[in-house]
Design a protein around this motif. Structure first.
Motif, PDB file in Angstrom:
ATOM      1  N   GLU A 208       0.855  -1.183   0.000  1.00 54.08           N
ATOM      2  CA  GLU A 208       0.000   0.000   0.000  1.00 54.08           C
ATOM      3  C   GLU A 208       0.895   1.239   0.000  1.00 54.08           C
ATOM      4  OE1 GLU A 208      -3.449   2.248   2.672  1.00 54.08           O
ATOM      5  OE2 GLU A 208      -2.377   0.505   3.465  1.00 54.08           O
ATOM      6  N   VAL A 209       0.600   2.166  -0.891  1.00 56.88           N
ATOM      7  CA  VAL A 209       1.374   3.405  -0.952  1.00 56.88           C
ATOM      8  C   VAL A 209       1.002   4.284   0.234  1.00 56.88           C
ATOM      9  CG1 VAL A 209       1.894   5.469  -2.295  1.00 56.88           C
ATOM     10  CG2 VAL A 209       1.511   3.292  -3.457  1.00 56.88           C
ATOM     11  N   VAL A 210       1.997   4.614   1.045  1.00 64.35           N
ATOM     12  CA  VAL A 210       1.774   5.431   2.229  1.00 64.35           C
ATOM     13  C   VAL A 210       2.104   6.896   1.947  1.00 64.35           C
ATOM     14  CG1 VAL A 210       2.453   5.795   4.641  1.00 64.35           C
ATOM     15  CG2 VAL A 210       2.275   3.477   3.723  1.00 64.35           C
ATOM     16  N   ASN A 211       3.239   7.118   1.288  1.00 63.90           N
ATOM     17  CA  ASN A 211       3.661   8.486   0.985  1.00 63.90           C
ATOM     18  C   ASN A 211       4.172   8.554  -0.444  1.00 63.90           C
ATOM     19  OD1 ASN A 211       4.961   8.308   4.199  1.00 63.90           O
ATOM     20  ND2 ASN A 211       3.283   9.674   3.697  1.00 63.90           N
ATOM     21  N   GLU A 212       4.013   9.729  -1.021  1.00 65.95           N
ATOM     22  CA  GLU A 212       4.543   9.999  -2.359  1.00 65.95           C
ATOM     23  C   GLU A 212       5.144  11.393  -2.335  1.00 65.95           C
ATOM     24  OE1 GLU A 212       2.878  10.503  -6.936  1.00 65.95           O
ATOM     25  OE2 GLU A 212       1.787   9.234  -5.520  1.00 65.95           O
ATOM     26  N   VAL A 213       6.457  11.486  -2.443  1.00 61.63           N
ATOM     27  CA  VAL A 213       7.176  12.754  -2.320  1.00 61.63           C
ATOM     28  C   VAL A 213       7.792  13.098  -3.672  1.00 61.63           C
ATOM     29  CG1 VAL A 213       8.965  14.026  -1.089  1.00 61.63           C
ATOM     30  CG2 VAL A 213       7.706  12.186   0.082  1.00 61.63           C
ATOM     31  N   SER A 214       7.474  14.269  -4.176  1.00 62.01           N
ATOM     32  CA  SER A 214       8.064  14.709  -5.447  1.00 62.01           C
ATOM     33  C   SER A 214       9.468  15.236  -5.181  1.00 62.01           C
ATOM     34  CB  SER A 214       7.194  15.801  -6.089  1.00 62.01           C
ATOM     35  OG  SER A 214       5.946  15.281  -6.461  1.00 62.01           O
ATOM     36  N   THR A 215      10.442  14.434  -5.452  1.00 62.55           N
ATOM     37  CA  THR A 215      11.836  14.809  -5.215  1.00 62.55           C
ATOM     38  C   THR A 215      12.731  13.894  -6.030  1.00 62.55           C
ATOM     39  OG1 THR A 215      13.524  15.147  -3.501  1.00 62.55           O
ATOM     40  CG2 THR A 215      12.086  13.253  -3.255  1.00 62.55           C
ATOM     41  N   ARG A 216      13.950  14.325  -6.238  1.00 64.59           N
ATOM     42  CA  ARG A 216      14.958  13.502  -6.902  1.00 64.59           C
ATOM     43  C   ARG A 216      15.920  13.002  -5.833  1.00 64.59           C
ATOM     44  NH1 ARG A 216      17.647  16.907 -11.443  1.00 64.59           N
ATOM     45  NH2 ARG A 216      18.720  14.926 -11.761  1.00 64.59           N
TER      46      ARG A 216
END
Length: 863
Positions: free
Chosen positions: A507-515
C-alpha cells in the motif's frame, strides 16, 4: 553533461578547477564552454587556418594554441589579452603538452621535430628533439616521471625521450601503419602506455619491458584518440568510424560502444580525479560522465566503515573515537584509516551482511564474500549483481539478464528464470528485480511472485523491520507498507498467483516529489538526500529538512550510540549530523494517535526541539497540544489566536510588546465585539486608524479629541483632519490644510463649508503660486471680495431687509433675498479659471510662460 554542435573540433581540454571545456576548431577559433550551465564563456579568433591543438596552462591563467600557420599563441583567458605569439615550427603544429611542474611547453609538428619551450625564459627554445622520420602526431609527459615524455609518429613508431638528452631513450615498434595518438596510464603502478594507429588497432605497452601487452581490435577505421579512464579500470578509444569504445583495462574485454552521431572522433580528454571525458567530433563536442561518483562504502551497526578505493580496501572505525570527542554537524571526523587488504575483483558494489559479519564485493562479472574482520575470502562465484536477504544466511546473484540464483548458507538453493530482461536486483525483506518499466518482488523462500509494481525505479530500500520499502524514481520517492500477513494468508489459501502477484501486499503510504540520491531507514523513519543536497526525513507523510549540505554527500548509516547520521563524500571524508531517534519515536506515536505515550516520550526530547514538535502537532491537527509544548512566544501567540484563546494571546503580547501583535489582537477583539479590549489593544499598538474606527463608530467625541492630539504628535495629519471634520471643526480643518501648505484644498474647503473665509484662503493660494513662480496660474485665480458672496454662517441671523407689502393672507416669514448672483456666463468663467489654476497647481511641470487666452472676469455688481 555537455552537447554542443560546432565546426570540426580538433582538440579538447578540461580545466582542473573551473567547470570549463576548451575546444579548438578547424575553422581557426578556440572556445571555452561552461559545462555546468552550457554557456559559452570565451571565444578566441586565433587564425584563419586550422587550430589543431590547445591546452590550458591553469597556473598562469593561460591557454596555448598551435595552428597550421606554424605559430604558437598564448592568451590570458581572464583578460583575453594575447600574451605571446611566436613561430614554433616550419610546418603544421600537431600537439602541445604542458609540463606538470616546470615552466615548459612541448610542441610537435609535421616538420618531424619536437621542441621544448621555457616561458620563464622569454619563451626560449630550450631543446630540439630529432629522430622521427614522419609527422609527429602527439607528445605526452609521463605522469610518473615528468622528466620523460613519449611521442607518436606516422613513421609507425613511438619514441620515449628524456628532457636534456638529444636522442630517444628507446623506440616501440608494432603498428603496421602510422600512429596517431598515445597516452600514459595514470592510475596505479602499472608502467603502461597505450597507442592507436591507422591500422585500426589499439596497443597497450609495458614501457619498462618495452613489450606489447595486448592489442585491442574492433574499430572499423583509423584510431584517432586513446586514453585510460582516470578513475575506472577502463581504456577509452575513439575512431574515425564515429564510435567511442570502452574496454576493461584488466580483462581487455569490450564493455560498451558509444555513438553520438557527430561523425568522426578526433580527440579525447579527461579530468584527473573525476569521471568526466570530453570528446571532439566532426560536428561538435560532447562531455560525458562514465561510472559513478558515489563512493563505495558500507557501515555496520557498530560504526565500522569499509571503503573501496579502486581495488584497495580500507576501514575506519567510529568506535575508536574518544569519549570526549566533539562532533560538529557537517564537519569532517578525523579518523585513522587502516588498510584491510585488496579486492580480487574491481568493486562495483560493496555491502555488509545484515549481521555485519560478512562483506560482499561484486564487479567484473564476479562476486566475492569476505569476512568483515580479517578480510578473508569466504565464497565467490559468477554474477553481475549481488544482494543480501534480510537474513544473513541468504543472498541472491543475478547471473544474467534472465536468470537469478538464491543461495542459503553459501550453497545454491534455487534458480529463478525470468521471462523479461532484468536490469538490476535489490535485497531486503523481498527480492526485488528491476526492469526499465517495472519492479517485481519475489519471496526468498520459494521464489514466487509477491507483487509486480509498474514504476521505473532507480533503487529500493527496505526498513529494518521489513514492513516498509522506499522506491526511488527519477522524480518521485514512494514509501510503501508491506503486509506480510496478507501474503501468508493468500499463500495458505492455495489461490493461484497471477503474473502481477498479490494486489493487497503493498500500500502506498507516501509519495514525495523529489529527486532522491541516497536513502536509508532508521526505525520507521526514512532519511534521504535529494538532488539539491538537502538532508531530509519522512515520517507520516511529512517531509522535514534536517540540514543543507554544502557539497555532495552520501548516506551510509546511523550510529545509535552517538545519535548521529553518518555520511561520506567522494573524497571518502566521513561527516556526521545530529539526529535524535527519540524525535522519530515521538512522531510515530503521534501518527498512531497514542497521545498519552507521546507525552511520555516527549520527556526524552531536549527542550530545544519542543518547538519543532509543536509544529508537527499543529500539522497533524493537534493544535491544543502544540500550544502546551511550544517554546517560541511568537509561535505560541499564533497558536493561541488560531484557537481563539485571546486571554493567552494577550498575556503573550504583554511579553512580546510588538505593535503588530497588539494590532492583530485589536482586530480580533473588534471582530468579537469586545470594544473595550479592542480600544486597549489599538492604543498599545498605536493603531490610530483602528482607534478612529472605534471612536467614530461609538460616537465618542472625547476619544476623538484625544486622538487628534496623538495623531498630530505622530504626524498623521490625515487622521487629524478626519477627526476635526467629524467633530464639525471646519475652521480647524482649513487651518490644518494651510499649515501643511495644502492651499488649493483649503480654498475648496472654504468655498464649500466656510464661505466667509474663501477670500483669505484663495489669497493664500495665490501667494503660494507666486512664491513658486507660477505667475500665470496665480493671475488666473479670481480672489472674491468678502462682501461679494455674503452667504451667512449657519448660526448667524440674516441681515434685515425692507418689509414686503402685506399679503391678504398670513404667509410665513419670507426668506431674505440673496445677494444678486453673477450672470451665468460669469460663473462659468470663474469655474473655468479656477479649474485651469488647479491644473497648474497639481501638475508638477515646468511653468509655461507662453500667453494663455483667459476670459476677463467681469466685476461683480454691488448689491
Amino acid at each position: 553533461v555537455l552537447f554542443q554542435r560546432s565546426d570540426r573540433v580538433k582538440g579538447v581540454d578540461l580545466h582542473p578547477s573551473e567547470p570549463w571545456l576548451l575546444a579548438n576548431l578547424y575553422n581557426g577559433s578556440v572556445h571555452i564552454w561552461n559545462y555546468v550551465d552550457q554557456s559559452l564563456v570565451k571565444s578566441f579568433e586565433v587564425t584563419d587556418l586550422p587550430v589543431r591543438t590547445s591546452k590550458f596552462i591553469a597556473r598562469k591563467q593561460w591557454i596555448a594554441a598551435g595552428s597550421d600557420d606554424m605559430m604558437v599563441r598564448i592568451f590570458n583567458y581572464n583578460t583575453m589579452d594575447k600574451v605571446k605569439v611566436f613561430e614554433a615550427h616550419s610546418d603544421y603544429i600537431r600537439s602541445l603538452a604542458v609540463h606538470p611542474t616546470q615552466p615548459f611547453l612541448l610542441t610537435s609538428s609535421d616538420d618531424m621535430l619536437i621542441k621544448l619551450w621555457d616561458w620563464e625564459n622569454g619563451w626560449a627554445c630550450m631543446q630540439v628533439f630529432e629522430g622521427h622520420t614522419h609527422y609527429v602526431m602527439q607528445v605526452v609527459f609521463n605522469p610518473k616521471d615528468a622528466n620523460t615524455f613519449a611521442s607518436a609518429s606516422l613513421d609507425h613508431t613511438v619514441k620515449v625521450w628524456s628532457t636534456g638528452q638529444q636522442v630517444p631513450n628507446y623506440t616501440l615498434e608494432g603498428h603496421d601503419k602510422g600512429i596517431n595518438c598515445l597516452e600514459y596510464f595514470t592510475g596505479g603502478d602499472k608502467p603502461h602506455l597505450i597507442t592507436g594507429g591507422d591500422d585500426k588497432k589499439v596497443k597497450i605497452w609495458d614501457y619498462q619491458t618495452k613489450s606489447c601487452v595486448n592489442t585491442l581490435e574492433g574499430h572499423t577505421h583509423n584510431i584517432s584518440a586513446v586514453c585510460f579512464h582516470p578513475e575506472l579500470p577502463l581504456i577509452v578509444t575513439g575512431s574515425e568510424d564515429g564510435t567511442i569504445r570502452l574496454w576493461h583495462s584488466t580483462t581487455y574485454r569490450l564493455e560498451q560502444t558509444l555513438n553520438y552521431g557527430l561523425e568522426r572522433v578526433w580527440t579525447i580528454a579527461y579530468l584527473k580525479g573525476s569521471n568526466m571525458l570530453a570528446v571532439g567530433y566532426d560536428e561538435g563536442t560532447v562531455l560525458i560522465k562514465i561510472g559513478r561518483e558515489e563512493p563505495l562504502a558500507s557501515m555496520d551497526a557498530g560504526g565500522k566503515i569499509i571503503l573501496a578505493k579502486h581495488n584497495d580496501i580500507q576501514t575506519v572505525n567510529l568506535k575508536s573515537l574518544p569519549s570526549d570527542a566533539e562532533l560538529n554537524d557537517g564537519e569532517r571526523i578525523s579518523l585513522a584509516t587502516k588498510d584491510l587488504g585488496s579486492s580480487d575483483v574491481y568493486p562495483q558494489s560493496l555491502k555488509h551482511s545484515p549481521n555485519g559479519r560478512f562483506v560482499s564485493v561484486c564487479g567484473d562479472g564476479e562476486y566475492v564474500i569476505y569476512t568483515a574482520l580479517a578480510w578473508r575470502n569466504k565464497s565467490f562465484g559468477q554474477g553481475l549483481e549481488f544482494v543480501w536477504s534480510y537474513d544473513s544466511s541468504m543472498y541472491a546473484v543475478r547471473e544474467s539478464a534472465s536468470s537469478l540464483k538464491i543461495y542459503k548458507n553459501f550453497k545454491e538453493d534455487k534458480t529463478i528464470r525470468l521471462d523479461y530482461h532484468a536490469e538490476g536486483i535489490y535485497g531486503g525483506a523481498l527480492l526485488g528485480v528491476r526492469t526499465r518499466d517495472f519492479i517485481c518482488f519475489y519471496d526468498w523462500s520459494d521464489g514466487s511472485v509477491v507483487r509486480r509494481i509498474d514504476v521505473s525505479v532507480k533503487s529500493a530500500s527496505w526498513s529494518d523491520a521489513g514492513d516498509s520499502v522506499a522506491l526511488v524514481t527519477d522524480d518521485t520517492l514512494y514509501v510503501l507498507s508491506f503486509y506480510r500477513d496478507v501474503v501468508d494468508q493468500y499463500m495458505e489459501s492455495g489461490q493461484e498467483l497471477s503474473e502481477d502477484g498479490i494486489e493487497d501486499a503493498f500500500e502506498v503510504v507516501n509519495e514525495v516529489s523529489t529527486r532522491a540520491q541516497t536513502a536509508i531507514w532508521v526505525g520507521e523513519c526514512l532519511i534521504y538526500t535529494d538532488a539539491a543536497w538537502h538532508l531530509n526525513y519522512v515520517v507520516g507523510g511529512e517531509v522535514t529538512t534536517l540540514f543543507h549540505l554544502d557539497h555532495p554527500m552520501y548516506l551510509v548509516g546511523y550510529l545509535r550510540t552517538l545519535n548521529r547520521l553518518i555520511l561520506i563524500d567522494k573524497d571518502f571524508s566521513v561527516i556526521s549530523y545530529k539526529f535524535l531517534l527519540s524525535i522519530i519515536e515521538y512522531k510515530t506515536l503521534v501518527i498512531r494517535g497514542d497521545m498519552e505515550a507521546a507525552a511520555a516520550a516527549l520527556k526524552s526530547i531536549p527542550a530545544t526541539h519542543h518547538n519543532a514538535m509543536a509544529e508537527f502537532l499543529e500539522a497533524k491537527g493537534y493544535v491544543e497540544q502544540a500550544l502546551l509544548i511550544a517554546t517560541d512566544d511568537n509561535y505560541k501567540f499564533d497558536l493561541a489566536v488560531q484557537l481563539g484563546r485571546l486571554d493567552i494571546a494577550l498575556s503573550i503580547a504583554e511579553i512580546l510588546k510588538t505593535p503588530h501583535r497588539w494590532k492583530q489582537l485589536g482586530e480580533l477583539a473588534l471582530q468579537g465585539g469586545d470594544i473595550e479590549k479592542a480600544e486597549d489593544c489599538c492604543r498599545k499598538a498605536k493603531d490610530l486608524s483602528g482607534l478612529l474606527l472605534i471612536y467614530s463608530s461609538t460616537n465618542d467625541a472625547k476619544g476623538l479629541a484625544e486622538l487628534a492630539v496623538v495623531a498630530k504628535e505622530e504626524g498623521k495629519m490625515n487622521i487629524v483632519f478626519l477627526v476635526h471634520f467629524l467633530l464639525g471643526k471646519t475652521s480647524d480643518c482649513m487651518s490644518l490644510l494651510q499649515e501643511t501648505e495644502r492651499f488649493p484644498e483649503a480654498a475648496m474647503l472654504a468655498r464649500s463649508y466656510l464661505p466667509s473665509a474663501t477670500a483669505s484662503a484663495t489669497a493664500l493660494w495665490k501667494e503660494d503660486l507666486l512664491s513658486r513662480g507660477r505667475k500665470m496660474a496665480a493671475e488666473s485665480l479670481a480672489v472674491p471680495e468678502v462682501e461679494a458672496v455674503p452667504t451667512p454662517e449657519p448660526e448667524m441671523e440674516p441681515e434685515p431687509e425692507p418689509e414686503p407689502e402685506p399679503e391678504p393672507e398670513p404667509e410665513p416669514e419670507p426668506e431674505p433675498e440673496p445677494e444678486p448672483e453673477p450672470e451665468p456666463e460669469d460663473v462659468e468663467a470663474t469655474v473655468e479659471a479656477t479649474a485651469e489654476a488647479m491644473a497648474e497647481v497639481t501638475v508638477d511641470d515646468p511653468v509655461d510662460d507662453s500667453p494663455v487666452d483667459v476670459e476677463e472676469e467681469p466685476e461683480l455688481e454691488e448689491p
